[in-house]
Design an enzyme around this catalytic site. Structure first.
Site, PDB file in Angstrom:
ATOM      1  N   ILE A 178       0.819  -1.223   0.000  1.00 37.50           N
ATOM      2  CA  ILE A 178       0.000   0.000   0.000  1.00 37.50           C
ATOM      3  C   ILE A 178       0.844   1.260   0.000  1.00 37.50           C
ATOM      4  CG2 ILE A 178      -2.013  -1.045   1.097  1.00 37.50           C
ATOM      5  CD1 ILE A 178      -1.074   0.107   3.751  1.00 37.50           C
ATOM      6  N   GLY A 179       2.159   1.139   0.106  1.00 36.12           N
ATOM      7  CA  GLY A 179       2.985   2.348   0.092  1.00 36.12           C
ATOM      8  C   GLY A 179       4.460   2.017   0.130  1.00 36.12           C
ATOM      9  N   GLY A 188      11.505   1.998   3.467  1.00 33.44           N
ATOM     10  CA  GLY A 188      10.944   0.674   3.333  1.00 33.44           C
ATOM     11  C   GLY A 188       9.585   0.672   2.664  1.00 33.44           C
ATOM     12  N   LYS A 189       8.968  -0.508   2.648  1.00 33.03           N
ATOM     13  CA  LYS A 189       7.645  -0.687   2.055  1.00 33.03           C
ATOM     14  C   LYS A 189       6.616  -0.948   3.156  1.00 33.03           C
ATOM     15  CE  LYS A 189       9.295  -2.595  -2.349  1.00 33.03           C
ATOM     16  NZ  LYS A 189       9.188  -3.734  -3.304  1.00 33.03           N
ATOM     17  N   LYS A 191       5.364  -2.401   8.168  1.00 34.29           N
ATOM     18  CA  LYS A 191       6.444  -1.673   7.497  1.00 34.29           C
ATOM     19  C   LYS A 191       7.675  -2.567   7.462  1.00 34.29           C
ATOM     20  CE  LYS A 191       9.010   2.703   7.675  1.00 34.29           C
ATOM     21  NZ  LYS A 191       9.153   3.999   8.403  1.00 34.29           N
ATOM     22  N   ASP A 243      10.052  15.213  12.040  1.00 30.89           N
ATOM     23  CA  ASP A 243       9.553  15.061  10.667  1.00 30.89           C
ATOM     24  C   ASP A 243       8.036  15.189  10.643  1.00 30.89           C
ATOM     25  OD1 ASP A 243       9.695  14.763   7.951  1.00 30.89           O
ATOM     26  OD2 ASP A 243       9.901  12.591   7.976  1.00 30.89           O
TER      27      ASP A 243
END
Length: 985
Positions: free
Chosen positions: A683-684, A689-690, A705, A809
Site C-alpha cells: 500500500i505504500g 521501506g515498504k 512496514k 519530521d
C-alpha cells in the site's frame, strides 16, 4: 488678426517638460525590479520630477529626493545600486520585500545616507564592508536575511552609527570585538545567528551610550565580562539561550538604567551577585534554566519588579518577606527550585499580581489571603509544595482567575463555595491534597471550566447535578475520594468530555442512559465503586473510546456484544457479577485478565468458567478436545521447526519468530504477518521501506512496514553511536500510549529482516487525502478535528513523555487518519529524545525533515528542539486552511508560509482560504490561520509551546470568543507569552 492666427498655426508647439535626472535614476530602479503588486505603477516617466511618486519624498527647499520608502511592496530582484546616485538621499527602506541578491554594491557613494533598512528580504552572501564608508549612517537594519560569514571588521570605523540590527541571519563567524569601537551605538542586535562559539567581547564595555544589547541565541560561551557594568545607560540586556558559564558578575549592579535582564537558558552558576539592590529601575529579571545556587538576596526582593523569573535553578532558602513590598510586581515565577519556608503574608497586598508560579519547591505554611487584593490575578500555580491550611476565602472572590493549580500539597478543610464557581477559570487542579466536604452546586457558574482535577482528596457526598451545566468540560478526574450516590444523569450533556475518572469512590446505581452523546470520550474509568445494573450497550457506540475500566463493581448481566466495536488499549471488567457467554472477539487468552472474578461468565478461556455442574459427557468432550489440541500442537511445532530450519537455510527469505517483540496484547500470530508480505498487499513505499496491509484471520487489519536492507542512520547525539530508523522507531513508539499516536503492535528484528506492525489506518495520510483527488471530502469541521488531534499528540510527546520527544519530521503525510478521521502522529524514524523542553537545542549531524516543513533555524544550524516541530506543525495547519501543499510551482521561489503572507497583504485573506471550504466557517478559519502563522514565526522564541497550541485551537474552535478581536484576529492577550517558559496544562 489673420496674420496672428497664421503665425500661431505655423509656430512649433512648446517643448514638453522632461523627467529630471533623479527621476531617470529611479526609472532604472523600476526596470530592475519585479513589481507584481503594481506598487510602482505611478512612477510615470512623463512627470517632471519623481516627488509625487509612491514612496518618494523630496526636500521642500531643494526639490531633490531625500527619502525612498518602498517597504512591504512585494518587490523582487537584485538590490538597485543606482540609489547611491541620488545625491541628497538620507533615508532608504526596502524592508519586507523579496530582494534576493548579494550586496556587491560600493556604498561609499551614498555620502548623505543616515538610515538604511533592508530587513526581511532574501539577501545572501557576506555583509559588505563598504557600508562603513557612509560617514553619516546612523541606522543600519539588515535583520531577517540570509547573510553569511563574518561581521566586517570595518564596522568598527562607524562614527555616527546609533542602531545596528543584524539578528536573524546566517552569520557564522565570531562576534567581533571591533564593534566596541562604535562609541555612538545605542542599540545592538545580533541575536539568532549561528555564530561560531565565541565569548562576549570585553570591548563591549566601551559602548557607554548603549541602551539595548540583544545577544540571544548567538552560541556565546565563557563568562559574562565584568566590563558590561560600565554600560550606565543600558536598559535591556538579553544574553539568553547561549552557553555562558561562571557566575553573574557583581558589576551588573552598576547598570543604573537597566529595566530588563534576560539570562535564562545558560549554564551560569554561583549565587546571585550582591549590589543588585542598586538596580532601582529594574522591572524584569529572568535567570531561569541555569545552575545558580544560594538564596535570593533580600535587596533584590525589595525592588519594584514587574517580573522575577528564577525557575529551574538550584536556589535554596526561604522567600524573603521583603518581596511583598514590591509595588509593581506583576509576575513572580520561581518554580522548579529548592526554595522553602512560608510565603510573605503581604504578598499581593500592594502589587497587582497577575501570575504567581512557585510550583515544585519546598514551600510550606498557608497560602496568603490577599494574593488577589488588586483584582488582577490570572494564574495561580503552587503545585508540588507542602502548603497547608485551607484555601483562602478571598480567592473565591478573584473574578480574574483563569488557571489554578494547587496539586500535591497538604491543603485541608472545605473548598470555599465561590471558589468552585469562578466564572473565568478553565483549569482547576486540586489533586492530591487533604481537602474535604462536598463539591458545591455553585460550580454551575464556572462556565469556562475545561479541566477539573480533584482526585486524591477526601471529598464526600453526591456529585452535584449542576456539573452537567459545564458545557466546556473536557476532563473530570475525581478518583480516590468518598463520593456517594448516583452518577448524575445530567452528565450525559457533557458532549466535549474526553476523560472521566471517578474510580475509587462509593458511587452506587447504574451508569446513566444516553452516554452515546459522549462522542469525544477517550477514557472511562469507574472502577472500585458500588455500581450495579447492566453495562449499557451504548458504550460500544463511543467512537474514540480506548480505555474502559469498570472493574470491582457489582455489574450484572451479559457483556454487551457491542463492545466489539471499540478499539481499546485497555479493557477491564473483572470482579463484577457478569454472566453468560463472552463476545467472540474477547473469547481468547489475551483478554483473560479482563474478565476474572465473574463466576457466571463463560467462554473458551481456560479457567474462566467454574467446573461444578458440568456433565460427564462435557468432561469427556473436553478430554477428547484436549487430545486433539495436543496432537495439533505437536504437528504445528514440527511444521514450525522444519520451516524455521528451511528459512534459516535461505538467507533473507523469512523472519525468525524468536526475534518478535510485542508491545500490546496480540490477537494474531507472527505467521499471519509474514505470510502476507506480498506485492498484492503493498500500500505504500517510502524512503526507508515498504508498507503492506495485512488482513488477519479475525477480520482486523494491520499495517506492516518492512525496512530495506540497509536502514538509514539517524544521529542520536554527539557522543552516542548511530542508530538506524528501525531502532529509533521501536524505542520511541514502544513506550508511547496515547490516542493520537499511532499504535505499534509488535516488531521483528533478525538483522536481515526488520518489520514493524502498526494499527491500520483506513483513511491513509492527511497529505494524500488533502492534496489528492479526495480533498473535497475534508470539510472544515473534519479538518479542525484532525488538527486538534494531531496537536494533542505532539503536545503529549513534548510535555508528557519523560524524557520529552521531538518528532523532527512532522508533516501531513505523517499524520494518519482512522475510519472516523481521527488523527494519529506516525513515522518516528528520526525522532529525538531530548533532555527537556526549554533546555535549548541539540546539534544534529544531518538535517532530518521534509522540504517545506523544516524550520529556518534548523536548516542552517542543525540544532533541534521542540520549536522545530512547532514550525512544521504550523505548516500543516496552513495546509489545512489553504488546501495547498507546502511547496507548489505556483509559489515560485516562495514556500507556503511566505506565499500566504504575500497573498494576504496583496489580495486579502479570502485568496488563501481553500475554495472548497464553506464560507460560513470563515471567522473560525481566520482564527485558525493566525495560529498557523504564529507557529511558523521566523524566530523560535516567538512560537508557542504545543500545550499552548492545543489551548489556542480549542478556544479558536469553541464558543469562547472573548479573546477574538472584531477583525477576526487573535488578540494580543490571547497570544501572550508565546515563549511559554511557565508550566502550562
Amino acid at each position: 488678426m489673420f496674420l496672428f492666427l497664421l503665425l500661431l498655426v505655423l509656430s512649433p508647439p512648446p517643448l514638453a517638460f522632461s523627467l529630471n535626472q533623479e527621476g531617470l535614476y529611479l526609472q532604472r530602479v523600476k526596470q530592475g525590479l519585479a513589481d507584481p503588486s503594481g506598487a510602482l505603477a505611478n512612477w510615470n516617466e512623463r512627470d517632471e520630477t519623481p516627488c509625487k511618486w509612491y514612496g518618494i519624498r523630496c526636500d521642500s527647499v531643494t526639490g531633490q529626493v531625500s527619502s525612498v520608502n518602498l517597504s512591504n511592496s512585494q518587490l523582487s530582484g537584485p538590490f538597485p545600486a543606482v540609489f547611491c546616485r541620488l545625491p541628497s538621499l538620507s533615508n532608504l527602506s526596502l524592508a519586507i520585500n523579496l530582494i534576493n541578491s548579494s550586496l556587491t554594491v560600493d556604498f561609499s557613494g551614498c555620502q548623505n545616507l543616515t538610515q538604511l533598512d533592508l530587513s526581511d528580504n532574501l539577501l545572501v552572501g557576506p555583509i559588505p564592508g563598504s557600508l562603513a564608508k557612509i560617514p553619516t549612517l546612523k541606522h543600519l537594519d539588515l535583520t531577517g536575511n540570509n547573510f553569511t560569514g563574518d561581521i566586517p571588521a570595518s564596522f568598527g570605523r562607524f562614527r555616527q552609527l546609533e542602531k545596528l540590527y543584524l539578528q536573524g541571519n546566517l552569520l557564522n563567524g565570531t562576534v567581533p570585538g571591533s564593534l566596541g569601537n562604535i562609541f555612538t551605538l545605542r542599540e545592538l542586535g545580533l541575536a539568532y545567528n549561528p555564530f561560531a562559539p565565541s565569548q562576549i567581547p570585553s570591548e563591549f564595555g566601551n559602548l557607554t551610550n548603549l541602551k539595548m544589547l540583544w545577544l540571544s541565541h548567538c552560541n556565546l560561551v565563557g563568562r559574562i565580562p565584568g566590563s558590561l557594568g560600565r554600560l550606565s545607560q543600558l536598559q535591556n540586556l538579553d544574553l539568553s539561550l547561549n552557553g555562558l558559564t561562571g557566575s553573574i558578575p557583581s558589576s551588573i549592579g552598576e547598570l543604573k538604567s537597566i529595566m530588563q535582564i534576560e539570562l535564562y537558558n545558560n549554564f551560569l552558576s554561583g549565587e546571585l551577585p550582591t549590589g543588585m539592590g542598586n538596580l532601582t529601575t529594574l522591572r524584569r529579571f529572568d535567570a531561569s534554566m541555569n545552575n545558580l545556587s544560594g538564596t535570593i538576596p533580600s535587596e533584590l526582593c525589595g525592588l519594584q519588579l514587574e517580573s522575577l523569573n528564577l525557575y529551574d535553578n538550584g536556589l535554596e532558602g526561604p522567600l524573603p518577606e521583603s518581596i511583598a513590598s514590591s509595588k509593581l510586581l506583576h509576575e513572580l515565577k520561581l518554580f522548579n527550585n529548592k526554595l522553602s519556608g512560608s510565603l510573605p503574608s503581604q504578598l499581593g497586598e500592594n502589587s497587582p499580581l497577575q501570575l504567581l508560579d512557585l510550583s515544585s519547591n519546598q514551600f510550606s505554611g498557608i497560602i496568603p489571603e490577599n494574593l488577589c487584593a488588586k483584582g488582577k490575578l490570572e494564574d495561580l500555580v503552587l503545585m508540588n509544595n507542602s502548603f497547608s491550611g485551607e484555601i483562602p476565602v478571598n480567592l473565591g472572590k478573584c473574578k480574574t482567575l483563569l488557571r489554578v493549580r494547587l496539586k500535591h500539597n497538604r491543603l485541608t478543610g472545605r473548598v470555599p463555595d465561590n471558589f468552585w464557581g469562578l466564572r473565568r477559570v478553565y483549569l482547576l487542579e486540586l489533586d492530591e491534597n487533604l481537602l474535604s466536604g462536598q463539591v458545591s452546586p455553585s460550580i454551575s457558574n464556572a462556565h469556562n471550566l475545561s479541566i477539573l482535577l480533584i482526585s486524591g482528596n477526601q471529598f464526600s457526598g453526591p456529585i452535584p447535578d449542576e456539573i452537567g451545566l459545564l458545557g466546556n468540560l473536557v476532563v473530570f478526574s475525581g478518583s480516590g475520594n468518598s463520593f456517594t450516590g448516583r452518577i448524575p444523569a445530567s452528565m450525559i450533556k457533557l458532549s466535549q468530555l474526553d476523560r472521566l475518572d471517578l474510580s475509587k469512590n462509593e458511587l452506587t446505581g447504574c451508569i446513566p442512559e444516553g452516554i452515546s452523546k459522549w462522542v469525544n470520550l477517550n477514557e472511562l474509568n469507574l472502577a472500585n465503586n458500588r455500581l450495579s445494573g447492566r453495562i449499557p450497550s451504548e458504550i460500544g457506540s463511543l467512537p474514540v473510546l480506548n480505555y474502559l475500566d469498570l472493574s470491582r463493581n457489582s455489574f450484572s448481566g451479559k457483556v454487551p456484544i457491542e463492545l466489539q466495536n471499540l478499539k481499546l488499549n485497555l479493557l477491564n471488567l473483572s470482579n463484577n457479577q457478569l454472566s453468560g457467554e463472552l463476545p467472540p472477539l474477547y473469547a481468547n487468552e489475551i483478554y483473560s485478565k479482563s474478565f476474572l472474578g465473574n463466576p457466571g461468565l463463560c467462554g473458551d478461556i481456560a479457567g474462566l468458567c467454574p467446573d461444578t455442574g458440568r456433565s460427564k459427557n462435557r468432561q469427556y468432550l473436553w478430554i477428547l478436545r484436549s487430545i486433539f489440541i495436543l496432537a495439533g500442537v505437536v504437528f504445528v511445532v514440527g511444521v514450525v521447526w522444519f520451516g524455521m530450519k528451511y528459512r534459516s537455510f535461505k538467507k533473507g527469505k523469512g523472519v525468525a519468530i524468536s526475534k518478535w517483540k510485542s508491545f500490546h496484547k496480540l490477537g494474531f500470530s507472527e505467521f499471519e504477518i509474514t505470510d502476507c508480505l506480498k506485492e498484492e498487499n503493498l500500500i505504500g513505499t517510502g524512503a526507508s521501506g515498504k508498507v503492506y496491509k495485512v488482513v488477519l484471520s479475525n477480520g482486523d487489519a494491520v499495517a506492516v512496514k518492512k525496512f530495506f536492507g540497509v536502514p538509514k542512520k539517524v544521529d542520536s547525539s554527539t557522543v552516542s553511536s548511530e542508530r538506524d530508523e528501525f531502532e529509533v522507531e521501536v524505542e520511541t513508539l514502544g513506550k508511547i500510549r496515547h490516542k493520537n499516536i499511532v499504535r505499534l503492535w509488535c516488531c521483528c528484528n533478525t538483522g536481515d529482516c526488520k518489520l514493524l506492525v502498526y494499527e491500520y489506518m483506513p483513511n491513509g495520510s492527511l497529505g494524500d487525502l488533502l492534496h489528492g483527488r479526495k480533498g473535497g471530502l475534508l470539510d472544515w469541521p473534519t479538518r479542525y478535528k484532525i488538527a486538534l488531534d494531531a496537536a494533542e499528540g505532539l503536545s503529549y510527546l513534548h510535555h508528557d513523555c519523560v524524557p520529552p520527544i521531538v518528532h523532527r519530521d512532522v508533516k501531513s503525510n505523517n499524520i494518519l487518519l482512522d475510519g472516523e478521521f481521527g488523527a494519529r502522529i506516525a513515522d518516528f524514524g528520526v525522532a529525538k529524545i531530548v533532555e527537556g523542553i526549554g533546555r535549548g537545542a541539540e546539534s544534529m549531524s544531518v538535517i532530518a525533515g521534509s522540504c517545506g516543513y523544516i524550520a529556518p533555524e534548523y536548516a542552517y544550524t542543525l540544532r533541534v528542539n521542540e520549536k522545530s516541530d512547532i514550525y512544521s506543525f504550523g505548516v500543516v495547519l496552513l495546509e489545512l486552511v489553504t488546501g495547498r501543499p507546502p511547496n507548489d510551482p505556483e509559489f515560485g521561489e516562495k514556500d507556503l508560509v511566505k506565499w500566504i503572507c504575500t497573498t494576504m497583504d496583496q489580495k486579502g485573506v479570502e485568496q488563501v482560504i481553500d475554495p472548497k471550504l464553506s464560507s460560513s466557517c470563515k471567522e473560525e478559519i481566520c482564527r485558525f490561520l493566525d495560529i498557523g502563522l504564529l507557529c511558523t514565526n521566523a524566530l523560535p522564541i516567538n512560537r508557542p509551546s504545543m500545550r499552548k497550541v492545543v489551548k489556542l485551537l480549542q478556544e479558536a474552535g469553541g464558543e469562547n470568543k472573548s479573546k477574538i478581536g472584531k477583525d477576526g484576529k487573535l488578540s494580543p492577550y490571547y497570544l501572550e507569552d508565546a515563549s511559554d517558559h511557565g508550566s502550562l496544562v
